[in-house]
Design an enzyme around this catalytic site. Structure first.
Site, PDB file in Angstrom:
ATOM      1  N   ASN A   9      52.409  67.250  21.005  1.00  0.00           N
ATOM      2  CA  ASN A   9      52.739  66.885  22.295  1.00  0.00           C
ATOM      3  C   ASN A   9      54.334  67.076  22.352  1.00  0.00           C
ATOM      4  O   ASN A   9      55.110  66.126  21.961  1.00  0.00           O
ATOM      5  CB  ASN A   9      52.332  65.289  22.734  1.00  0.00           C
ATOM      6  CG  ASN A   9      52.888  64.915  24.037  1.00  0.00           C
ATOM      7  OD1 ASN A   9      53.504  65.901  24.770  1.00  0.00           O
ATOM      8  ND2 ASN A   9      52.669  63.729  24.350  1.00  0.00           N
ATOM      9  N   LYS A  11      56.065  66.862  25.005  1.00  0.00           N
ATOM     10  CA  LYS A  11      57.008  66.221  25.997  1.00  0.00           C
ATOM     11  C   LYS A  11      57.849  67.042  26.970  1.00  0.00           C
ATOM     12  O   LYS A  11      57.354  68.082  27.129  1.00  0.00           O
ATOM     13  CB  LYS A  11      57.640  65.046  25.444  1.00  0.00           C
ATOM     14  CG  LYS A  11      56.474  64.192  24.569  1.00  0.00           C
ATOM     15  CD  LYS A  11      56.882  62.718  23.911  1.00  0.00           C
ATOM     16  CE  LYS A  11      55.880  62.034  23.135  1.00  0.00           C
ATOM     17  NZ  LYS A  11      56.127  60.850  23.018  1.00  0.00           N
ATOM     18  N   HIS A 106      48.809  59.262  28.748  1.00  0.00           N
ATOM     19  CA  HIS A 106      49.680  59.067  28.020  1.00  0.00           C
ATOM     20  C   HIS A 106      50.561  57.744  28.336  1.00  0.00           C
ATOM     21  O   HIS A 106      50.656  57.758  29.392  1.00  0.00           O
ATOM     22  CB  HIS A 106      50.730  60.084  27.700  1.00  0.00           C
ATOM     23  CG  HIS A 106      51.565  60.147  26.475  1.00  0.00           C
ATOM     24  ND1 HIS A 106      52.552  59.381  26.637  1.00  0.00           N
ATOM     25  CD2 HIS A 106      51.234  60.549  25.102  1.00  0.00           C
ATOM     26  CE1 HIS A 106      53.147  59.463  25.215  1.00  0.00           C
ATOM     27  NE2 HIS A 106      52.557  60.092  24.649  1.00  0.00           N
ATOM     28  N   GLU A 108      53.547  57.045  28.436  1.00  0.00           N
ATOM     29  CA  GLU A 108      54.631  57.473  29.132  1.00  0.00           C
ATOM     30  C   GLU A 108      54.301  57.607  30.688  1.00  0.00           C
ATOM     31  O   GLU A 108      55.015  57.504  31.499  1.00  0.00           O
ATOM     32  CB  GLU A 108      55.522  58.583  28.626  1.00  0.00           C
ATOM     33  CG  GLU A 108      56.124  58.072  27.308  1.00  0.00           C
ATOM     34  CD  GLU A 108      56.249  59.352  26.302  1.00  0.00           C
ATOM     35  OE1 GLU A 108      56.170  60.542  26.423  1.00  0.00           O
ATOM     36  OE2 GLU A 108      56.449  58.887  25.101  1.00  0.00           O
ATOM     37  N   GLU A 177      47.307  55.408  20.650  1.00  0.00           N
ATOM     38  CA  GLU A 177      48.938  55.629  20.496  1.00  0.00           C
ATOM     39  C   GLU A 177      49.414  54.191  20.723  1.00  0.00           C
ATOM     40  O   GLU A 177      49.693  53.980  21.849  1.00  0.00           O
ATOM     41  CB  GLU A 177      49.584  56.557  21.384  1.00  0.00           C
ATOM     42  CG  GLU A 177      48.928  58.094  21.062  1.00  0.00           C
ATOM     43  CD  GLU A 177      49.855  59.186  21.502  1.00  0.00           C
ATOM     44  OE1 GLU A 177      50.370  59.955  20.835  1.00  0.00           O
ATOM     45  OE2 GLU A 177      50.548  59.051  22.479  1.00  0.00           O
ATOM     46  N   GLY A 183      57.853  57.267  19.278  1.00  0.00           N
ATOM     47  CA  GLY A 183      59.242  57.582  19.330  1.00  0.00           C
ATOM     48  C   GLY A 183      59.983  56.540  18.623  1.00  0.00           C
ATOM     49  O   GLY A 183      61.415  56.687  18.918  1.00  0.00           O
ATOM     50  N   SER A 219      54.937  57.930  15.937  1.00  0.00           N
ATOM     51  CA  SER A 219      55.845  58.347  14.690  1.00  0.00           C
ATOM     52  C   SER A 219      54.994  58.635  13.490  1.00  0.00           C
ATOM     53  O   SER A 219      55.427  58.656  12.336  1.00  0.00           O
ATOM     54  CB  SER A 219      56.494  57.004  14.342  1.00  0.00           C
ATOM     55  OG  SER A 219      57.380  56.536  15.315  1.00  0.00           O
TER      56      SER A 219
END
Ligand code: 13P
Length: 259
Positions: A9, A11, A106, A108, A177, A183, A219
């Site tokens: 991904n 992003k 996701h 985010e 996730e 991140g 990560s």
């Protein structure tokens, strides 16, 4: 050896020039190496560039000559077929540019852009109806984990898909996730990831999908991938930062497979 899903991904990273560079490096890494034989068999590689680089990625994939290309997917889509939806992209547009997969839900999108379980479920259904493979992301925040609510949150997020048929649920690729691991450089331990991925399989099984693929994301790097990917409930990795360079991205599989 089990099949490993290695999904990247990107992003909001990677211009068109950087995307071309990625594909060039990818071909150099794969051609003539054991990765070429693994691709499409024990390795399913996919990349999810930003919308503006999808066309470039599709063209770059075609010009790879003898090197097998990664699957192409987008990072989001809207469920309406067309019309006055400023800033949105339709499923037909994604298919037109060569996408077969799309990331949905996701964290985010959930936290920064306020997407709800119900809204995400509508997108998943529309993607399935159109023959796109949804990569459905879910996972708890740090506060939820610390409040012992991780399993409740995961259950709620997965059960938001319960209106789908068993055949539809089976087509989805699930990506656990944990938000606190994304991140941050702080991956879940292999035991933590295994525990929730196993729970996800049990739950999707109860909902009717007896052999759902469940990936772990958060990560994932070459140095922790082997341990994570060796867990029996983890079918692959959804990789953010470490997917931006073909070398690092592929090392995640190479380390696992010992090639
Ligand atoms: P990182 O690998 O950068 O933690 O990102 C994970 C992720 O969100 C993939 O979708």
């Amino acid at each position: 050896m089990k099949k490993i899903y290695l999904y990247g991904n990107w992003k909001m990273n990677m211009t068109r020039a950087e995307t071309e560079g990625f594909y060039k490096d990818f071909a150099e890494q794969v051609t003539g190496s054991p990765l070429a034989a693994a691709m499409g068999k024990t390795l399913e590689a996919a990349v999810f560039p930003p919308f503006t680089s999808l066309g470039t990625a599709a063209s770059a994939a075609k010009s790879l000559a003898s090197c097998p290309a990664p699957i192409l997917g987008a990072q989001n889509v809207y469920f309406e077929p067309k019309g006055a939806f400023t800033g949105e992209v339709s499923i037909a547009m994604l298919k037109d540019v060569g996408c077969t997969h799309v990331i949905l839900g996701h964290s985010e999108r959930r936290t920064i852009f306020g997407e709800t379980d119900e809204f995400i479920a509508r997108k998943v259904k529309a993607a399935l109806d159109a023959g796109l493979v949804p990569v459905f992301c879910y996972g708890e925040t740090l506060t939820e984990r610390e409040g012992n609510a991780a399993f409740d949150v995961v259950s709620r997020q997965l059960r938001a898909l319960s209106a789908l048929s068993p055949a539809e649920l089976e087509k989805i690729i699930y990506a656990y996730e944990p938000v606190w691991a994304i991140g941050t450089g702080k991956s879940a331990t292999s035991a933590e990831a295994q525990e929730v991925c196993a729970y996800s399989k049990k739950l999707t099984g109860e909902m009717g999908a007896s052999s759902a693929a469940v990936l772990y994301g958060g990560s994932v790097k070459p140095d922790n991938a082997k341990e994570l990917l060796s867990m029996d409930a983890i079918d692959g990795a959804l990789v953010g930062g470490a997917s931006l360079k073909a070398d690092t991205f592929l090392q995640i599989y190479k380390g696992y497979a010992g090639i």
